[in-house]
Scaffold this active site. Sequence first.
Site, PDB file in Angstrom:
ATOM      1  N   HIS A 123      39.180  -7.624  10.509  1.00 40.92           N
ATOM      2  CA  HIS A 123      39.947  -8.874  10.427  1.00 40.92           C
ATOM      3  C   HIS A 123      39.315  -9.721   9.310  1.00 40.92           C
ATOM      4  O   HIS A 123      38.106  -9.595   9.069  1.00 40.92           O
ATOM      5  CB  HIS A 123      39.816  -9.578  11.787  1.00 40.92           C
ATOM      6  CG  HIS A 123      40.630 -10.819  11.954  1.00 40.92           C
ATOM      7  ND1 HIS A 123      40.248 -12.033  11.442  1.00 40.92           N
ATOM      8  CD2 HIS A 123      41.788 -11.047  12.605  1.00 40.92           C
ATOM      9  CE1 HIS A 123      41.141 -12.944  11.768  1.00 40.92           C
ATOM     10  NE2 HIS A 123      42.096 -12.377  12.467  1.00 40.92           N
ATOM     11  N   ASP A 200      32.115  -7.512  16.216  1.00 39.87           N
ATOM     12  CA  ASP A 200      33.179  -8.492  16.425  1.00 39.87           C
ATOM     13  C   ASP A 200      33.957  -8.041  17.664  1.00 39.87           C
ATOM     14  O   ASP A 200      34.724  -7.083  17.622  1.00 39.87           O
ATOM     15  CB  ASP A 200      34.061  -8.516  15.171  1.00 39.87           C
ATOM     16  CG  ASP A 200      35.356  -9.297  15.367  1.00 39.87           C
ATOM     17  OD1 ASP A 200      35.625  -9.730  16.498  1.00 39.87           O
ATOM     18  OD2 ASP A 200      36.096  -9.456  14.385  1.00 39.87           O
ATOM     19  N   GLN A 203      38.706  -8.564  20.095  1.00 38.46           N
ATOM     20  CA  GLN A 203      39.798  -7.813  20.735  1.00 38.46           C
ATOM     21  C   GLN A 203      39.288  -6.912  21.859  1.00 38.46           C
ATOM     22  O   GLN A 203      40.039  -6.071  22.356  1.00 38.46           O
ATOM     23  CB  GLN A 203      40.534  -6.954  19.691  1.00 38.46           C
ATOM     24  CG  GLN A 203      41.255  -7.754  18.628  1.00 38.46           C
ATOM     25  CD  GLN A 203      42.394  -8.598  19.177  1.00 38.46           C
ATOM     26  OE1 GLN A 203      42.878  -8.386  20.294  1.00 38.46           O
ATOM     27  NE2 GLN A 203      42.816  -9.586  18.416  1.00 38.46           N
ATOM     28  N   LYS A 226      41.285 -15.528  23.498  1.00 43.03           N
ATOM     29  CA  LYS A 226      41.840 -14.170  23.590  1.00 43.03           C
ATOM     30  C   LYS A 226      41.476 -13.527  24.920  1.00 43.03           C
ATOM     31  O   LYS A 226      41.747 -12.352  25.149  1.00 43.03           O
ATOM     32  CB  LYS A 226      41.333 -13.318  22.426  1.00 43.03           C
ATOM     33  CG  LYS A 226      41.871 -13.775  21.064  1.00 43.03           C
ATOM     34  CD  LYS A 226      41.444 -12.844  19.974  1.00 43.03           C
ATOM     35  CE  LYS A 226      41.583 -13.423  18.588  1.00 43.03           C
ATOM     36  NZ  LYS A 226      42.959 -13.476  18.093  1.00 43.03           N
ATOM     37  N   CYS A 364      46.155 -10.668   9.549  1.00 44.09           N
ATOM     38  CA  CYS A 364      44.858 -11.125   9.014  1.00 44.09           C
ATOM     39  C   CYS A 364      43.949  -9.948   8.684  1.00 44.09           C
ATOM     40  O   CYS A 364      42.732 -10.004   8.935  1.00 44.09           O
ATOM     41  CB  CYS A 364      44.145 -12.074   9.986  1.00 44.09           C
ATOM     42  SG  CYS A 364      44.994 -13.605  10.200  1.00 44.09           S
TER      43      CYS A 364
END
Length: 406
Positions: A123, A200, A203, A226, A364
């Site tokens: 991302h 990261d 998600q 999220k 993104c």
Amino acid sequence: MAFPIDKIRKEFPVLHQMVYNRPLVYFDNAATTQKPQAVIDAIINYYSRDNCNIHRGVHFLSQRATEEFENTRKAVSSFINAPSSHEIIFTKGTTESINLVASSFGKRFISKGDEVIISGLEHHSNFVPWQILCNEKEATLKFIPVTPEGELDMDSFRKLVSKKTRIIAITHVSNVLGTILPVEEVIRYAHQFNIPVLVDGAQAVSHMAVDVQKLDCDFYCFSGHKMYAPMGIGVLYGKEKLLEEMPPYQLGGEMIKEVFFDHTTYNDLPYKFEAGTPNVEGVYGLKAAMNFIRETGIDNIYAWEEELLRYATWKLGDIEGVRLIGTARKKTSLISFLIGNIHPYDAGVIIDKMGIAVRTGHHCAMPLIELLKVPGTIRASFALYNTFEEIDRLAEAVIQVKQMFA
Ligand code: PLP
């Protein structure tokens, strides 16, 4: 035990509305999830009972809010199994967590000629901060290639690592393709050469159990919004030894120990990295969201969403002209696709008119879209409150889009 889908759906007020005269189907969960009543109540509770600034107040309200704030830090620590709660830093979200590391770690550890490795699946949040840092420091940014299925090319990864590599930053799950990356393998390999790894987790955290000690990652970043919590609150987990060596990211109140006319000493972890008034209501909401996930059971959520993914892959993949983008062996509940030569934006507008919220575009991740040689994708990303009937509605909508463009 059967997944209590009806009970879960009742807890999300936003789902029960009509859009263009049809019941809303919300499939934009990778962008942000909806909030259960418990999270909404936690925010109302904060403002109607506890609102005040924390840490510095001697009065009752400040102490009560401070206690809740610090208890949430402990809850986050146990949510991701961090060794200690002072390795948990509250941020605005994943973007700020990664910027914090790129800026502070970069200042301390990256110099001219060094190398940073990221992947082609990142991302922009885990891309641009490293690109700019490398440009500023005259360091080199290297990319782990991506296979046509949307997996990491691990052989190429091993060849990229060199004596000059200072940090590796990779996503746990791709927000475009849903690929679950082999982060454990990357970390194990990197650690043989004492190279720290940032993951990261934006998600990942709402879909699967995350154990930072088991992963042995050096940094882990995620966003509250999220994972059913409010916007504007996020987390950076970092190993104490590294955080201690890194300079503060922002300067001002809270992050100081003592300030003199000619110099300043810094606060201990985690406050050294939490300058200014924090997002207290966000922290209240985050605690409620973590409770909600814990009570539902992350393994139950994973199993339900895996079924949704399997069904959607079969249902959409069965429609002639639909091309699934990203067919990795391990995926979370996200499906990216194209319908013939129809531009994703045009398809998205029509799907929306049928009451179904999907996302279209580059998500993104423009460099990945360039690698895939597509104009963007249509992305349907599922959360624990989604159903098989909703996937049927998406499949019907896709067939209608096809017919309209035929
Ligand atoms: N990383 C990934 C993989 C994402 O999907 C996102 C958001 O879509 C981000 C980072 C940025 O998250 P935020 O905007 O919450 O900071």
